[in-house]
Write a protein that holds these residues in place. Sequence first.
Motif, PDB file in Angstrom:
ATOM      1  N   ILE A 241       0.830  -1.205   0.000  1.00 46.33           N
ATOM      2  CA  ILE A 241       0.000   0.000   0.000  1.00 46.33           C
ATOM      3  C   ILE A 241       0.865   1.256   0.000  1.00 46.33           C
ATOM      4  O   ILE A 241       0.660   2.166  -0.807  1.00 46.33           O
ATOM      5  CB  ILE A 241      -0.963  -0.017   1.203  1.00 46.33           C
ATOM      6  N   GLY A 242       1.853   1.268   0.880  1.00 48.45           N
ATOM      7  CA  GLY A 242       2.722   2.445   0.995  1.00 48.45           C
ATOM      8  C   GLY A 242       3.446   2.755  -0.297  1.00 48.45           C
ATOM      9  O   GLY A 242       3.542   3.917  -0.702  1.00 48.45           O
ATOM     10  N   SER A 243       3.921   1.709  -0.971  1.00 53.93           N
ATOM     11  CA  SER A 243       4.697   1.962  -2.191  1.00 53.93           C
ATOM     12  C   SER A 243       3.797   2.401  -3.342  1.00 53.93           C
ATOM     13  O   SER A 243       4.281   2.812  -4.386  1.00 53.93           O
ATOM     14  CB  SER A 243       5.496   0.721  -2.582  1.00 53.93           C
ATOM     15  N   GLY A 245       1.879   5.049  -3.328  1.00 51.61           N
ATOM     16  CA  GLY A 245       1.979   6.501  -3.452  1.00 51.61           C
ATOM     17  C   GLY A 245       0.651   7.161  -3.748  1.00 51.61           C
ATOM     18  O   GLY A 245      -0.402   6.579  -3.501  1.00 51.61           O
ATOM     19  N   PHE A 280      -3.303   6.506  -3.328  1.00 46.82           N
ATOM     20  CA  PHE A 280      -4.101   7.220  -2.341  1.00 46.82           C
ATOM     21  C   PHE A 280      -5.394   7.718  -2.973  1.00 46.82           C
ATOM     22  O   PHE A 280      -6.474   7.576  -2.410  1.00 46.82           O
ATOM     23  CB  PHE A 280      -3.276   8.388  -1.798  1.00 46.82           C
ATOM     24  N   ILE A 284      -9.124   6.631  -1.755  1.00 49.99           N
ATOM     25  CA  ILE A 284     -10.078   7.587  -1.196  1.00 49.99           C
ATOM     26  C   ILE A 284     -11.375   7.564  -1.992  1.00 49.99           C
ATOM     27  O   ILE A 284     -12.469   7.612  -1.433  1.00 49.99           O
ATOM     28  CB  ILE A 284      -9.461   9.019  -1.197  1.00 49.99           C
TER      29      ILE A 284
ATOM     30  N   SER B  33      -8.515   7.240   6.556  1.00 52.82           N
ATOM     31  CA  SER B  33      -7.946   8.138   5.543  1.00 52.82           C
ATOM     32  C   SER B  33      -6.606   8.675   5.982  1.00 52.82           C
ATOM     33  O   SER B  33      -5.655   8.751   5.184  1.00 52.82           O
ATOM     34  CB  SER B  33      -8.907   9.298   5.276  1.00 52.82           C
ATOM     35  N   ARG B  35      -4.544   7.305   8.010  1.00 48.34           N
ATOM     36  CA  ARG B  35      -3.581   6.211   7.960  1.00 48.34           C
ATOM     37  C   ARG B  35      -3.089   6.003   6.521  1.00 48.34           C
ATOM     38  O   ARG B  35      -1.908   5.820   6.263  1.00 48.34           O
ATOM     39  CB  ARG B  35      -4.235   4.946   8.492  1.00 48.34           C
ATOM     40  N   LEU B  36      -4.044   6.045   5.591  1.00 53.23           N
ATOM     41  CA  LEU B  36      -3.676   5.915   4.182  1.00 53.23           C
ATOM     42  C   LEU B  36      -2.728   7.030   3.787  1.00 53.23           C
ATOM     43  O   LEU B  36      -1.745   6.809   3.085  1.00 53.23           O
ATOM     44  CB  LEU B  36      -4.937   5.973   3.304  1.00 53.23           C
ATOM     45  N   TYR B  37      -3.055   8.235   4.226  1.00 53.38           N
ATOM     46  CA  TYR B  37      -2.217   9.398   3.926  1.00 53.38           C
ATOM     47  C   TYR B  37      -0.811   9.169   4.446  1.00 53.38           C
ATOM     48  O   TYR B  37       0.183   9.387   3.746  1.00 53.38           O
ATOM     49  CB  TYR B  37      -2.832  10.640   4.556  1.00 53.38           C
ATOM     50  N   LEU B  39       0.705   6.277   5.126  1.00 54.25           N
ATOM     51  CA  LEU B  39       1.434   5.227   4.418  1.00 54.25           C
ATOM     52  C   LEU B  39       1.812   5.669   3.015  1.00 54.25           C
ATOM     53  O   LEU B  39       2.944   5.496   2.578  1.00 54.25           O
ATOM     54  CB  LEU B  39       0.568   3.967   4.312  1.00 54.25           C
ATOM     55  N   GLN B  40       0.838   6.247   2.299  1.00 54.48           N
ATOM     56  CA  GLN B  40       1.035   6.432   0.866  1.00 54.48           C
ATOM     57  C   GLN B  40       1.654   7.778   0.512  1.00 54.48           C
ATOM     58  O   GLN B  40       2.191   7.928  -0.569  1.00 54.48           O
ATOM     59  CB  GLN B  40      -0.302   6.271   0.138  1.00 54.48           C
ATOM     60  N   ILE B  41       1.566   8.732   1.415  1.00 58.49           N
ATOM     61  CA  ILE B  41       2.121  10.038   1.066  1.00 58.49           C
ATOM     62  C   ILE B  41       3.306  10.411   1.962  1.00 58.49           C
ATOM     63  O   ILE B  41       4.404  10.640   1.470  1.00 58.49           O
ATOM     64  CB  ILE B  41       1.025  11.117   1.058  1.00 58.49           C
ATOM     65  N   ARG B  44       5.850   7.335   1.943  1.00 55.49           N
ATOM     66  CA  ARG B  44       5.909   6.671   0.657  1.00 55.49           C
ATOM     67  C   ARG B  44       7.311   6.187   0.311  1.00 55.49           C
ATOM     68  O   ARG B  44       7.495   5.044  -0.111  1.00 55.49           O
ATOM     69  CB  ARG B  44       5.419   7.637  -0.413  1.00 55.49           C
ATOM     70  N   TYR B  47       8.499   3.049   2.035  1.00 52.15           N
ATOM     71  CA  TYR B  47       7.889   1.811   1.549  1.00 52.15           C
ATOM     72  C   TYR B  47       8.306   1.501   0.123  1.00 52.15           C
ATOM     73  O   TYR B  47       8.363   0.342  -0.271  1.00 52.15           O
ATOM     74  CB  TYR B  47       6.366   1.884   1.682  1.00 52.15           C
ATOM     75  N   GLU B  48       8.588   2.561  -0.659  1.00 50.20           N
ATOM     76  CA  GLU B  48       9.058   2.305  -2.021  1.00 50.20           C
ATOM     77  C   GLU B  48      10.393   1.595  -1.991  1.00 50.20           C
ATOM     78  O   GLU B  48      10.647   0.676  -2.766  1.00 50.20           O
ATOM     79  CB  GLU B  48       9.173   3.625  -2.785  1.00 50.20           C
TER      80      GLU B  48
END
Lengths: 376, 649
Positions: A241-243, A245, A280, A284, B33, B35-37, B39-41, B44, B47-48
Motif C-alpha cells: 500500500i505504501g509503495s 503513493g 491514495f 479515497i 484516511s 492512515r492511508l495518507y 502510508l502512501q504520502i 511513501r 515503503y518504495e
Amino acid sequence: MLRERIQASNYSFLDKLRSIDYLLILLIIAIGSISVFAIYSTEGGKFSFYTKNHIIRLSVFFSLFLLLSFVRVSTWYKNAYLFYFVGLLLLITVLFFGISASGATRWINLYFLNLQPSELMKIAVIICFARYYHRIQSSDIQSIKFLIQPIILLIIPCYLVIQQPDLGTSILIAGSGIAIIWLAGLNIKYFVYSGLLLLVSLPFAISILKPYQKSRILTFFNPDRDPLGAGYQIIQSKIAIGSGGFFGKGYLKGTQSYLEFLPEKHTDFIFTLFSEEFGFLGSIILLLLYILLIYRIINVGLVSRSFFAKLYCFGFATAIFLYVFVNIAMVLGMLPIVGAPLPIMSYGGSSLLSIMLGLSIVMSCKIYNQEQISVY
Amino acid sequence: MLNRGRNIEKGRVITRRMFILAAAKILLFAGISSRLYNLQISDREKYEILSDKNRIREWKTPPQRGIIVDNFNKVLASNDRVFQLHLILDEINDFDVTIFKIKNIIGLDQFEIKKLYKKKERLKPWDTLVVSDNLTWEQFSKINLYLHELEGTKPVLSTSRFYPYANDLVHIVGYVGDASPKDLEKPEIKENFVPGLKVGKYGIENSQEKMLIGNYGIKRYEVNASGKRISQIDYIKERQGNKVNLTIDIEIQKYAQELLKGKAGSICAMDIYTGEVVAMASSPTYDPNKFTHGINQKDWKEIKNNPLKPLINKSIAGLYSPGSTFKPLVALAALEYGILDPKKTIRCKGHKHPYELYGVKYHCWKKEGHGYMKLRNAIKQSCDIYFYEMARLLGVDKLSIIAKRYGLGTNVLGDLYNDEKKGLVPDTKWKKRALEQSWYLGETVINGIGQGYIQTTPLQLCLMTAQIANGGYKIKPHIIKDDSINYKDILNKIKLDQSNFPLHERNYLDDINVEYYQRMYHKKSNINFVLDAMFGSTNEQYGTSYKSRYDDPKYQFAGKTGTSQVRRITDLDRELDLDTDQIEYKKRDHALYVAFAPYKDPRYAISVIIEHGGSGSKAAAPLASKLIKRIIDRHKLREQFNNGNTSLA
C-alpha cells in the motif's frame, strides 16, 4: 389506519419503479465493476477462474437483488424469525456436515456454491433484531426481561461461529447485533458497563483463544516479532500500500501483490492490491463510494415509516460500515488480521450473496416506505 | 393516543442514536484516511525502498517422492537425479529473445517451441515455466556456461521417478506424470504441490499419493530490484514421502511376466493364509519410465493401438467367464446344501445324446462322452453333463450365496485400484433388477459350468482357490504389506475357530457375513471332498491337468482347468472339431487354470488366464506348474525374511 394499509398494498408497478433508489443501484454497479477489475488483476491480467466466477456471481446475485427488492417489506418482517432460525440451522449443519479448508470448517457444499452460513447469519441477526425491537414499547426497552432475549439470540450464533473457528465473522455478527440494541435506545450505561467488563476480562479471553489467533493479535501489536510468519502478511500489505503513493503504480502494474506473499489476495487482501495499483487517490475514491452507499442506506431508513424499516436500514448501514472498516483497518495494520471480507469487492460467493440480500431488503424498505407494519 | 405519543418518542430515539453512530463512523473513516495518507504520502519513500530494493521472495523446493519396495525390500520405484531448466517469467524482459537464445544452446525444434509458448499462455506472469524436465549433461553444462547472458533462467538439479523393473511391474506400481487440473483438486496433492512436481497417475503411485508425495520446503531470499538473490533468509527443509512396502516378490513377478511373454493374459499368486499377493502379472505390458517425462506420440500410439490391450490390468480389470475353474465351487455348494449324494451316478453319452432341458440341448466338451460319472470323477475329468444336472437341482440363488462368500463379485483389493472390476455373480434378483426379465432354468444349467452371465477377474479366481485351499476360511487379500497380519496369528485364529466349533450357532447356508479368519463352510468334509477331487484332477490318470503334475510331494499341487468360450458354439463347429490354431485368434477359447500348492499343507494359490489360448490343460496348466515350482523354491526365504521382520519390529 385501515385506509393507509389499503393504500400501501395498492402501489402500482409504475409507483414502485418510481420509488426505487437509483443512486443506490448505481453505487452497487460501480463498486461491482471495480471489484471485477481488481480480481482480474490478482490473476495477473488473465481472464481465468476467479474473474469468471466473480462475474457470474455478481450478475446472478445482482439479478436476485433486483428481484427481491419487490418483495414487500411486511413479508420480510413476517419472516424475520424464520430467516434467523434457518440461518441457525445451517450453522448447526456446518458443525456436523461442514467441509473444511485450511483448518477451519465453515462451509456447506451446495454443489453450485460452497455456502458459508456465518455470512448469512450477519444479515439474519439484523433483520431478526429489527423485528424484535419493532414491537417493543420504548418504556420496556430498559427492562432486563426484554434485554435477555436478544442477548441469547446473539450469543448462540456467535458461539457457533467461533467454534468453526472464525473470530472475524463472529465479531462482525456481534457488532451488528449490538448496533441495533443501541439504536433501539437501550440506556447508555449498559454499554459503558459491559465495555468495562470486557476490558477486565480481556486477559482471560486471550487465554482461551486458539494459538494462531493469539499469535495474530500479538503480532498486530508488534509485527516485527515474527517477520516471516504471522507478521509477514501485515508487513507485506503495508509495503504494498505504501509503495503505491498518491497515484498508484498503475493498473496491472502492482509488484508487491504479484509476489505470492498473500494467500488471500483476491479475498481479504483485495484492498491491498487495489491500493497499490491506484494509490491514495483511488483508495479515497473507493472509500467515498462506500460512504455514499452507507449514506443512501441511512437515507432509506430516514424516509421509512415503520420502526422495522428504520431499525433495519440503520443497522445494515452500520454493518456495512463495520465490514469495510474492519477489513481496511486490518490490511492497513490498524487491527489484527481476523479474516473479514470487503463487501462486494472481495471474491467469495457467500459474502456477496448476503450483502446483496441485505441490500434488497433495504430497497424493499424504500419501495414500500409508506407501509405501516402492525405490531403482530 | 398515548400509544402514538410513545411511538413518536421511539422514532426520535432511533434517529438520534443513528446520528450519534454516523458521527462515530465518520470519525473512524477519517482515521482510515489519515492512515492511508500516512502510508502512501508521508512514508511513501520508505515503503518504495522496501518494495523495490528489499523484496523477499519465496521459492518452494520440491520434495522427493517416497520409494516403493517389494517384500524383500528391493527397490521397485526410486528417484533418479535429473537436470531441469526453469524460466522465472517475471524476471524476463523479452521472452522471445530468451527463448531464441535457449533454443540455440540446447537445440529445441519448432514443435517444442510452439508447445512452450502454449504453456506460457496458461501461466501467471509470476509463475515458473519448466522448459525441460530432463536435460542431458551436455545441455545442462552448456546452459550453465552461458547463464550470464540469459535472464530469468534457472538450471535446476531435481529428481525424477525411475522404475528399475519397468515393464514387469507397471500394472501394480503404476507410473507418475504431470499433474492435471483434476489431480490438483485432490487435497493431498493441492497441499504439497510445487510447479514441475510429478504425481501418481495409476496404481500404487496413484492410490498411495498421500504416503508418497512428501512435503515441500520453502526457501526465502532477499532479492534486489532486478530479482537477483542477495541472501537466503530462511530455509524450511522439504520432507521425502514415506516408503511403501509391497507384498510382491519381484523375482516371482518377473518370472510370471516372462511366462506370459507374447501372450495376452494374467497370472496371480497369493498366500492362502495371509492373503499377501505374491505376484500379479498382466500381459502384454509397457514401460512406465516413458510416462515420467511425457510419452511421445509414436510410443503412445503403439501402446494404445496394440490389439492385446497392454493398458488394461487384466488381473483385476479383465473380466472372464470362469469356465470349469468354477466347478469346484459349484460342487461345494451342491454338497453344502445336500443337493445330491456324491455317489450319485450320471451317464455322459457324448455329443450324440446331449443333456436336454425343455427341448434345448446342452453338450459336454468331450465328443465321445465320459460314460458313468460320480461327483469326484466329474470334477477330475471336468464332465459338463454332471454339472448341468447338479446346477439344475441346486438352483442359481444358492450357488450365488456360496460364490459371493468365496470372493467372487466384489473388489478384491478394495479401493486400491480405481480400475478394479467387481465382476458379476448372477442370481434371479439381479436379473430382475438389471435386465427386468425373469430367470430361465437353462441359464442355471450353463452357470453350472461357469458360462453365461457370470464374470470374474483372475485375482478373484485366485482368492476363491485360496479360500477353498486353506480349509474354507475367509482371508484378507492385500498387496501393501501389513505388519499386523502374520501367518502364526492367523493359524492360531483358525485353530481357535475350529475348537469353538460346537459354539457356532449361525446357519452357514444363509446369506450371512463372515468375519476375517472365520470359517465359511457348513461341513468341513465338503471342503475336503472338493480338495481331494482337485488333487485327482492333477495327479491321477484321466485328470485334466495330469500332464503338468509333479510327483515330488514338495511341489505336488492340485488344480482345476477351465476353458471359457468367447462365443456360442454352433452345431457346425461341433462337426468340424477344429484344433485351436486352426481357429481365428479372436474366436479361440480363453484358457484358465487355478491351483494350490503344495497339496500337503498348502500355502499358495495361483490362477492363470491366457486369452484365446485354447484349452486350459494345454495352454494354462503348464505355466502354473512352472511358476509353482519357483514359488515353492522361494518359500523358505520368504518365510525367514518375514519372520525376521516381525521379530525386529
